[in-house]
Motif scaffolding. Sequence first.
Motif, PDB file in Angstrom:
ATOM      1  N   LYS A 122      31.080  36.389  32.846  1.00 59.06           N
ATOM      2  CA  LYS A 122      32.343  35.743  32.448  1.00 59.06           C
ATOM      3  C   LYS A 122      33.077  36.523  31.355  1.00 59.06           C
ATOM      4  O   LYS A 122      33.914  35.982  30.637  1.00 59.06           O
ATOM      5  CB  LYS A 122      32.095  34.304  31.986  1.00 59.06           C
ATOM      6  CG  LYS A 122      31.791  33.357  33.129  1.00 59.06           C
ATOM      7  CD  LYS A 122      32.290  31.971  32.821  1.00 59.06           C
ATOM      8  CE  LYS A 122      32.266  31.131  34.074  1.00 59.06           C
ATOM      9  NZ  LYS A 122      33.364  30.309  34.293  1.00 59.06           N
ATOM     10  N   ILE A 123      32.671  37.800  31.167  1.00 58.90           N
ATOM     11  CA  ILE A 123      33.309  38.606  30.116  1.00 58.90           C
ATOM     12  C   ILE A 123      34.787  38.771  30.421  1.00 58.90           C
ATOM     13  O   ILE A 123      35.644  38.738  29.548  1.00 58.90           O
ATOM     14  CB  ILE A 123      32.636  40.001  30.045  1.00 58.90           C
ATOM     15  CG1 ILE A 123      31.200  39.844  29.592  1.00 58.90           C
ATOM     16  CG2 ILE A 123      33.385  40.955  29.133  1.00 58.90           C
ATOM     17  CD1 ILE A 123      30.393  41.114  29.630  1.00 58.90           C
ATOM     18  N   LEU A 124      35.054  38.920  31.716  1.00 57.28           N
ATOM     19  CA  LEU A 124      36.417  39.219  32.133  1.00 57.28           C
ATOM     20  C   LEU A 124      37.361  38.055  31.829  1.00 57.28           C
ATOM     21  O   LEU A 124      38.428  38.238  31.263  1.00 57.28           O
ATOM     22  CB  LEU A 124      36.401  39.490  33.638  1.00 57.28           C
ATOM     23  CG  LEU A 124      37.260  40.626  34.123  1.00 57.28           C
ATOM     24  CD1 LEU A 124      37.077  41.856  33.275  1.00 57.28           C
ATOM     25  CD2 LEU A 124      36.911  40.932  35.565  1.00 57.28           C
ATOM     26  N   GLU A 125      36.932  36.846  32.194  1.00 53.84           N
ATOM     27  CA  GLU A 125      37.799  35.680  31.963  1.00 53.84           C
ATOM     28  C   GLU A 125      38.126  35.574  30.482  1.00 53.84           C
ATOM     29  O   GLU A 125      39.285  35.379  30.095  1.00 53.84           O
ATOM     30  CB  GLU A 125      37.118  34.392  32.446  1.00 53.84           C
ATOM     31  CG  GLU A 125      37.978  33.177  32.148  1.00 53.84           C
ATOM     32  CD  GLU A 125      37.427  31.883  32.745  1.00 53.84           C
ATOM     33  OE1 GLU A 125      36.297  31.907  33.264  1.00 53.84           O
ATOM     34  OE2 GLU A 125      38.139  30.869  32.681  1.00 53.84           O
ATOM     35  N   HIS A 126      37.103  35.785  29.664  1.00 55.27           N
ATOM     36  CA  HIS A 126      37.304  35.671  28.227  1.00 55.27           C
ATOM     37  C   HIS A 126      38.273  36.742  27.737  1.00 55.27           C
ATOM     38  O   HIS A 126      39.184  36.464  26.949  1.00 55.27           O
ATOM     39  CB  HIS A 126      35.935  35.802  27.538  1.00 55.27           C
ATOM     40  CG  HIS A 126      36.010  35.600  26.073  1.00 55.27           C
ATOM     41  ND1 HIS A 126      36.440  34.421  25.509  1.00 55.27           N
ATOM     42  CD2 HIS A 126      35.769  36.459  25.044  1.00 55.27           C
ATOM     43  CE1 HIS A 126      36.431  34.549  24.191  1.00 55.27           C
ATOM     44  NE2 HIS A 126      36.039  35.776  23.888  1.00 55.27           N
ATOM     45  N   SER A 127      38.093  37.985  28.227  1.00 53.98           N
ATOM     46  CA  SER A 127      38.979  39.051  27.734  1.00 53.98           C
ATOM     47  C   SER A 127      40.409  38.871  28.253  1.00 53.98           C
ATOM     48  O   SER A 127      41.365  39.197  27.559  1.00 53.98           O
ATOM     49  CB  SER A 127      38.414  40.445  28.032  1.00 53.98           C
ATOM     50  OG  SER A 127      38.623  40.774  29.365  1.00 53.98           O
ATOM     51  N   ALA A 177      42.445  40.834  40.038  1.00 52.54           N
ATOM     52  CA  ALA A 177      43.900  40.700  40.069  1.00 52.54           C
ATOM     53  C   ALA A 177      44.296  39.228  40.107  1.00 52.54           C
ATOM     54  O   ALA A 177      45.188  38.789  39.375  1.00 52.54           O
ATOM     55  CB  ALA A 177      44.458  41.429  41.293  1.00 52.54           C
ATOM     56  N   ARG A 178      43.597  38.434  40.917  1.00 44.74           N
ATOM     57  CA  ARG A 178      43.958  37.014  41.042  1.00 44.74           C
ATOM     58  C   ARG A 178      43.703  36.274  39.733  1.00 44.74           C
ATOM     59  O   ARG A 178      44.461  35.398  39.334  1.00 44.74           O
ATOM     60  CB  ARG A 178      43.191  36.375  42.197  1.00 44.74           C
ATOM     61  CG  ARG A 178      43.616  36.990  43.552  1.00 44.74           C
ATOM     62  CD  ARG A 178      43.067  36.252  44.735  1.00 44.74           C
ATOM     63  NE  ARG A 178      43.398  34.860  44.635  1.00 44.74           N
ATOM     64  CZ  ARG A 178      42.576  33.854  44.937  1.00 44.74           C
ATOM     65  NH1 ARG A 178      41.375  34.133  45.384  1.00 44.74           N
ATOM     66  NH2 ARG A 178      42.948  32.622  44.816  1.00 44.74           N
ATOM     67  N   GLN A 179      42.639  36.678  39.030  1.00 49.24           N
ATOM     68  CA  GLN A 179      42.355  36.045  37.736  1.00 49.24           C
ATOM     69  C   GLN A 179      43.436  36.395  36.713  1.00 49.24           C
ATOM     70  O   GLN A 179      43.943  35.533  35.997  1.00 49.24           O
ATOM     71  CB  GLN A 179      40.991  36.517  37.217  1.00 49.24           C
ATOM     72  CG  GLN A 179      39.840  36.043  38.080  1.00 49.24           C
ATOM     73  CD  GLN A 179      38.484  36.529  37.575  1.00 49.24           C
ATOM     74  OE1 GLN A 179      38.370  37.091  36.501  1.00 49.24           O
ATOM     75  NE2 GLN A 179      37.437  36.309  38.351  1.00 49.24           N
ATOM     76  N   VAL A 180      43.771  37.694  36.668  1.00 50.04           N
ATOM     77  CA  VAL A 180      44.772  38.148  35.691  1.00 50.04           C
ATOM     78  C   VAL A 180      46.114  37.462  35.950  1.00 50.04           C
ATOM     79  O   VAL A 180      46.753  36.942  35.030  1.00 50.04           O
ATOM     80  CB  VAL A 180      44.936  39.691  35.778  1.00 50.04           C
ATOM     81  CG1 VAL A 180      46.143  40.164  34.976  1.00 50.04           C
ATOM     82  CG2 VAL A 180      43.680  40.388  35.294  1.00 50.04           C
ATOM     83  N   ILE A 181      46.522  37.435  37.216  1.00 47.02           N
ATOM     84  CA  ILE A 181      47.839  36.868  37.541  1.00 47.02           C
ATOM     85  C   ILE A 181      47.861  35.377  37.194  1.00 47.02           C
ATOM     86  O   ILE A 181      48.793  34.888  36.556  1.00 47.02           O
ATOM     87  CB  ILE A 181      48.190  37.123  39.028  1.00 47.02           C
ATOM     88  CG1 ILE A 181      48.376  38.624  39.260  1.00 47.02           C
ATOM     89  CG2 ILE A 181      49.450  36.373  39.429  1.00 47.02           C
ATOM     90  CD1 ILE A 181      48.414  39.040  40.721  1.00 47.02           C
ATOM     91  N   PHE A 182      46.803  34.660  37.554  1.00 47.04           N
ATOM     92  CA  PHE A 182      46.782  33.213  37.276  1.00 47.04           C
ATOM     93  C   PHE A 182      46.817  32.949  35.766  1.00 47.04           C
ATOM     94  O   PHE A 182      47.632  32.156  35.280  1.00 47.04           O
ATOM     95  CB  PHE A 182      45.539  32.555  37.900  1.00 47.04           C
ATOM     96  CG  PHE A 182      45.431  31.091  37.576  1.00 47.04           C
ATOM     97  CD1 PHE A 182      46.153  30.157  38.306  1.00 47.04           C
ATOM     98  CD2 PHE A 182      44.620  30.638  36.532  1.00 47.04           C
ATOM     99  CE1 PHE A 182      46.076  28.798  37.992  1.00 47.04           C
ATOM    100  CE2 PHE A 182      44.535  29.287  36.214  1.00 47.04           C
ATOM    101  CZ  PHE A 182      45.272  28.366  36.954  1.00 47.04           C
ATOM    102  N   LEU A 183      45.936  33.621  35.020  1.00 45.07           N
ATOM    103  CA  LEU A 183      45.837  33.303  33.589  1.00 45.07           C
ATOM    104  C   LEU A 183      47.075  33.743  32.811  1.00 45.07           C
ATOM    105  O   LEU A 183      47.558  33.027  31.928  1.00 45.07           O
ATOM    106  CB  LEU A 183      44.561  33.922  32.999  1.00 45.07           C
ATOM    107  CG  LEU A 183      43.251  33.287  33.485  1.00 45.07           C
ATOM    108  CD1 LEU A 183      42.042  34.050  32.972  1.00 45.07           C
ATOM    109  CD2 LEU A 183      43.155  31.815  33.069  1.00 45.07           C
ATOM    110  N   PHE A 184      47.626  34.900  33.143  1.00 50.23           N
ATOM    111  CA  PHE A 184      48.844  35.355  32.441  1.00 50.23           C
ATOM    112  C   PHE A 184      50.044  34.466  32.794  1.00 50.23           C
ATOM    113  O   PHE A 184      50.802  34.049  31.942  1.00 50.23           O
ATOM    114  CB  PHE A 184      49.176  36.806  32.789  1.00 50.23           C
ATOM    115  CG  PHE A 184      48.333  37.828  32.051  1.00 50.23           C
ATOM    116  CD1 PHE A 184      47.326  37.441  31.184  1.00 50.23           C
ATOM    117  CD2 PHE A 184      48.559  39.198  32.219  1.00 50.23           C
ATOM    118  CE1 PHE A 184      46.558  38.383  30.502  1.00 50.23           C
ATOM    119  CE2 PHE A 184      47.804  40.135  31.541  1.00 50.23           C
ATOM    120  CZ  PHE A 184      46.794  39.730  30.685  1.00 50.23           C
TER     121      PHE A 184
END
Length: 505
Positions: free
Chosen positions: A149-154, A458-465
């Motif tokens: 889950k490092i990615l979600e946090h970063s 990519a899907r995580q970055v787009i959703f969270l941003f």
Amino acid sequence: MCFHRVLLSNFVESGVPYVMSLYSSPPVFTFPSPMQKNPSNFPPGPWPLPFLGTVFTKMDFRTMNKLAEVYGNVFSLRVGSEKMVVVTGYKMVKEALITQNDSFVERPNVPLFHKVYKGTGLTMSNGYRWRTHRKFGGLHLRMFGEEKKILEHSIQQESVYLCDAFKTEKGLFNPMIILNGAVSNTVACLTFGQRFDYHDEYYQRILRLDNECVQLAGTHRAQLYNVCPWLLEYLPGPHQTMFSNYKQITDFLRGEIIKHREDWDPSNPRDFIDNYLTEMEKYFLFFFSQKKSDPKAGFNIEGLVISCLDMIEAGTETSASTLRWGLLFMIKYPEIQKKVQAEIDRVVGQSRQPCLADRVDMPYTEAVIHEMQRFGDVVPLGFPKRSAKDTTLGGFFIPKGTSISTNLSSVLHDPNEWETPDTFNPGHFLNENGQFRKRDAFLPFSAGKRACLGEQLARQVIFLFFTSLLQQFTFSKCPGEEPSLEGEVWFTNVPSPYRMCVSSR
Ligand code: HEM
């Protein structure tokens, strides 16, 4: 069908040789050369010029769509001495990418890229080298993404920097540099284990150089290099700018690798570079213990430099452009923006950051994001492929070694698959109860064995941003300005530069 196109199809039917130029009227004629002989039952296409092929045909998705109207869903072009087949529409692209996946799993040797990539790394490699690198890259992304889950946090941390940067802009501005900086930091964290300030001159320069390469790669003049590299090697032109830019980018990457080597601890990998160094060591140990060494896998410094380049190139421009499209759609369609904000307020509220677990409770936002990707259409022709064996597609014969382009744009706008293909309509992804529904023809990341490796990231970055921005701000048009929905087509399809008004909620 316009007059020009009628003219073209008449010539096709009468078999008169011509050079297709959809942008020059009337068409220019030439005679076929003996080099142009195609195997029998090869897909039809415009007659090529001797030696140059169809080099004056603009290689963008709009031209490819027009050619498909004339020649059908599987047609051919010749770029220099290379034959290329273009596949159009959901049915045929699915056949190529999914049903016949093993036939279209290779990358062709594109001289413009081969000069830099040399068949190493992940994106442009083939065979065993590609398989081992793909497996390794996938494991790394999974480890940092799903397991730790490092990615979600970063990404959440980066959202804070992103929103702060939007706050300091106040009023009217073009979001491009900040969005590029924020997205590239998510890739940088994964690759180098660090983020860079949006105003870090050195790293911003690297991103600009890379962005320029993506732009130039889509130009006609740079593509001439693919036709006669032996000649253009010694002549000035945009290809030389690309090579010089890539040299500076790879020098930067080499520097990062050297720094990593100094304090590398294999038992505590910080990022992609550390993990790759461990992989290199494995092969080194194999070699000295007299076990079977595996140099064919290509885990060496050059492979590492190019794999880092792959991550930056494939991951930055694509996700950042999707977000730029997204904000553009929000200022164009304020009623859709309001509905997304209402869902964010209901599910997340204002007291905490959005997280990935919120996705399942936010069907409308998910539908808007999918529609952003469908309508934004950022990689319209996918990445080039090559047939790995003799194949038949759509009833045509495609010999081993033929370059293939899958027109993903034609899938994302296929009138047989989408109710309103040319309208921004989140309803494409909602059922009658307002729940999210998947669509088979949603292929912005391509499909099959060679599909995008970074889809989940990519899907995580787009959703969270996207949700973090809409949680905190409302976006609107600048007074008196009407930004265009017509994209600029390079290798990617990006929104034309626009400014927007930002107000805190
Ligand atoms: C919205 C964002 C993105 C889009 C639309 C996108 C789209 C694509 C497409 C269409 C391909 C070509 C697939 C094919 O040849 O069939 C591709 C390949 C690839 N993408 Fe992405 N991508 C995105 C983000 C990312 C990210 C964030 C990363 C990782 C950091 C990434 C890494 C890759 C890699 C490594 C490949 C090459 C795969 C291979 O050759 O095996 N992409 N992407």
